[in-house]
Design a protein around this motif. Structure first.
Motif, mmCIF file in Angstrom:
data_model
loop_
_atom_site.group_PDB
_atom_site.id
_atom_site.type_symbol
_atom_site.label_atom_id
_atom_site.label_comp_id
_atom_site.label_asym_id
_atom_site.label_seq_id
_atom_site.Cartn_x
_atom_site.Cartn_y
_atom_site.Cartn_z
ATOM 1 N N MET A 1 0.841 -1.206 0.000
ATOM 2 C CA MET A 1 0.000 0.000 0.000
ATOM 3 C C MET A 1 0.871 1.249 0.000
ATOM 4 N N ARG A 2 0.469 2.206 -0.806
ATOM 5 C CA ARG A 2 1.098 3.529 -0.792
ATOM 6 C C ARG A 2 0.104 4.488 -0.160
ATOM 7 N N LEU A 3 0.564 5.286 0.814
ATOM 8 C CA LEU A 3 -0.353 6.126 1.581
ATOM 9 C C LEU A 3 0.083 7.580 1.519
ATOM 10 N N VAL A 4 -0.860 8.450 1.162
ATOM 11 C CA VAL A 4 -0.594 9.876 0.981
ATOM 12 C C VAL A 4 -1.317 10.661 2.068
ATOM 13 N N LEU A 5 -0.614 11.614 2.669
ATOM 14 C CA LEU A 5 -1.230 12.570 3.588
ATOM 15 C C LEU A 5 -1.703 13.746 2.750
ATOM 16 N N GLY A 6 -3.017 13.878 2.625
ATOM 17 C CA GLY A 6 -3.582 14.846 1.703
ATOM 18 C C GLY A 6 -3.622 16.257 2.260
ATOM 19 N N PRO A 7 -3.987 17.217 1.412
ATOM 20 C CA PRO A 7 -4.012 18.619 1.829
ATOM 21 C C PRO A 7 -5.323 18.994 2.515
ATOM 22 N N MET A 8 -5.223 19.897 3.480
ATOM 23 C CA MET A 8 -6.403 20.481 4.121
ATOM 24 C C MET A 8 -6.141 21.964 4.302
ATOM 25 N N GLU A 9 -6.880 22.769 3.578
ATOM 26 C CA GLU A 9 -6.670 24.209 3.582
ATOM 27 C C GLU A 9 -6.810 24.792 4.986
ATOM 28 N N GLY A 10 -5.783 25.526 5.398
ATOM 29 C CA GLY A 10 -5.826 26.193 6.688
ATOM 30 C C GLY A 10 -5.570 25.296 7.881
ATOM 31 N N VAL A 11 -5.248 24.043 7.633
ATOM 32 C CA VAL A 11 -5.061 23.091 8.734
ATOM 33 C C VAL A 11 -3.726 22.360 8.616
ATOM 34 N N LEU A 12 -3.499 21.760 7.455
ATOM 35 C CA LEU A 12 -2.339 20.886 7.313
ATOM 36 C C LEU A 12 -1.160 21.676 6.728
ATOM 37 N N ASP A 13 -0.518 22.456 7.595
ATOM 38 C CA ASP A 13 0.616 23.252 7.158
ATOM 39 C C ASP A 13 1.917 22.481 7.363
ATOM 40 N N HIS A 14 3.047 23.146 7.141
ATOM 41 C CA HIS A 14 4.324 22.429 7.162
ATOM 42 C C HIS A 14 4.654 21.874 8.548
ATOM 43 N N LEU A 15 4.241 22.570 9.610
ATOM 44 C CA LEU A 15 4.529 22.058 10.948
ATOM 45 C C LEU A 15 3.719 20.800 11.245
ATOM 46 N N MET A 16 2.475 20.776 10.784
ATOM 47 C CA MET A 16 1.667 19.575 10.984
ATOM 48 C C MET A 16 2.182 18.428 10.113
ATOM 49 N N ARG A 17 2.636 18.755 8.891
ATOM 50 C CA ARG A 17 3.264 17.707 8.067
ATOM 51 C C ARG A 17 4.490 17.136 8.782
ATOM 52 N N HIS A 18 5.288 18.036 9.363
ATOM 53 C CA HIS A 18 6.469 17.623 10.127
ATOM 54 C C HIS A 18 6.059 16.659 11.241
ATOM 55 N N LEU A 19 5.080 17.056 12.015
ATOM 56 C CA LEU A 19 4.643 16.258 13.165
ATOM 57 C C LEU A 19 4.094 14.901 12.741
ATOM 58 N N LEU A 20 3.181 14.900 11.761
ATOM 59 C CA LEU A 20 2.494 13.659 11.394
ATOM 60 C C LEU A 20 3.387 12.699 10.625
ATOM 61 N N THR A 21 4.371 13.227 9.887
ATOM 62 C CA THR A 21 5.282 12.314 9.190
ATOM 63 C C THR A 21 6.364 11.774 10.121
ATOM 64 N N GLU A 22 6.550 12.402 11.269
ATOM 65 C CA GLU A 22 7.462 11.851 12.282
ATOM 66 C C GLU A 22 6.910 10.562 12.878
ATOM 67 N N ILE A 23 5.581 10.492 13.020
ATOM 68 C CA ILE A 23 4.991 9.368 13.756
ATOM 69 C C ILE A 23 4.222 8.398 12.866
#
Length: 318
Positions: free
Chosen positions: A1-23
């Motif tokens: 499986m290939r899994l993508v973290l999709g975009p969410m306007e006003g929510v999923l910014d670079h800091l949240m990408r940083h956090l969620l891709t860490e875990i």
């Protein structure tokens, strides 16, 4: 499986990408959209939405980040896509699915689903402008109000030369209602077209992901809203992990407060963390009570101090 973290306007910014891709073991992230109207945007706009451009267009944990553009003018979409590629973007995604009323009123996002020929022109202009080494993808819904429209839309995108397509399996009018999800249309698209697909919509856990794969025949999945409800959703969907325990979520909230933020951190963290609580409350009953305690605070320090005390009390009670 290939899994993508999709975009969410006003929510999923670079800091949240940083956090969620860490875990989580995500394979790809897509940024919030950059709105393109009638000009070549200055570089700082792209760096603001995607600071990862300065580190190889990837998160600190090494997950590639593609930049999403939203607009309806083929020439200016192409000009901005070319510039993004020059800045080092690993990929460019085109938004034809955003259902937001303000975006649609200005003929952006899902509004283009009513005009497959214009979608074709936008995709082809971007694909022609960008080096072949840089993938160009698109994200759509099934149509404005009729899911049968998806076939003409997909034909336009494939014919224009896109490398990949994410399909959110609802129409624009279907909003985010669970009852409106139509995964079976992704299966029909897969049977009729050759373009690689990513399936999106109503994937909240491992079982949902498996049902989506079984229904669609597509094992590339994208998650968005659920990633905020349960922070380790990526590994739940990919590896059947259990949901993150509430004490670990509390630790994550505190870890988030340590991230370096350009500008007014005191204002940024309270706004973002309160926004995050609106999602966490849907999965963790404890989040509602904690949110009530911190919702009147407008600075980072008292929020962090309160959550630290809350964490300490949790540890004493366990």
């Amino acid at each position: 499986m290939r899994l993508v973290l999709g975009p969410m306007e006003g929510v999923l910014d670079h800091l949240m990408r940083h956090l969620l891709t860490e875990i989580n073991d995500y394979d790809l992230c897509v940024t919030e959209f950059v709105r393109v109207v009638d000009q070549l945007l200055p570089d700082h706009v792209f760096y603001r939405l995607c600071p990862e451009l300065e580190q190889g267009s990837q998160t600190p944990s090494g997950v590639p980040v593609h930049i999403q553009l939203l607009g309806q003018e083929p020439h200016w979409m192409a000009e901005n896509a070319f510039r993004v590629a020059e800045l080092g973007a690993r990929g460019i995604d085109l938004n034809f699915g955003c259902p937001a009323k303000m975006v649609n009123q200005s003929k952006g996002g899902a509004a283009l689903l009513q005009h497959p020929e214009l979608i074709y022109q936008v995709v082809k202009s971007v694909r022609d402008a960008v080096p072949s080494s840089v993938p160009v993808s698109a994200k759509i819904r099934l149509g404005w109000d009729d899911p049968e429209d998806c076939f003409a839309i997909v034909d336009a995108i494939q014919t224009a030369g896109a490398n990949e397509l994410t399909v959110h399996a609802r129409t624009k009018n279907g909003g985010y209602k669970a009852s409106e999800i139509k995964w079976e249309y992704i299966s029909k698209i897969r049977e009729q077209f050759d373009i690689p697909l990513i399936a999106n919509g109503e994937i909240w856990n491992f079982a949902d992901g498996q049902r989506c794969i079984e229904t669609t025949g597509v094992d590339n999945l994208m998650v968005c809203r659920g990633a905020f409800n349960i922070p380790n959703l990526g590994n739940m969907v990919k590896y059947n992990h259990g949901a993150m325990l509430w004490p670990d979520v509390v630790d994550l909230l505190l870890h988030y407060s340590t991230f370096e933020i350009k500008g007014d951190k005191g204002l940024y963290y309270p706004n973002r963390v309160k926004q995050w609580f609106s999602y966490l409350r849907q999965a963790y009953p404890e989040a509602a009570a904690l949110f009530r305690d911190i919702r009147t605070f407008n600075k980072a320090a008292p929020i962090v101090e309160h959550i630290e005390r809350y964490r300490d009390n949790l540890q004493k009670a366990s």
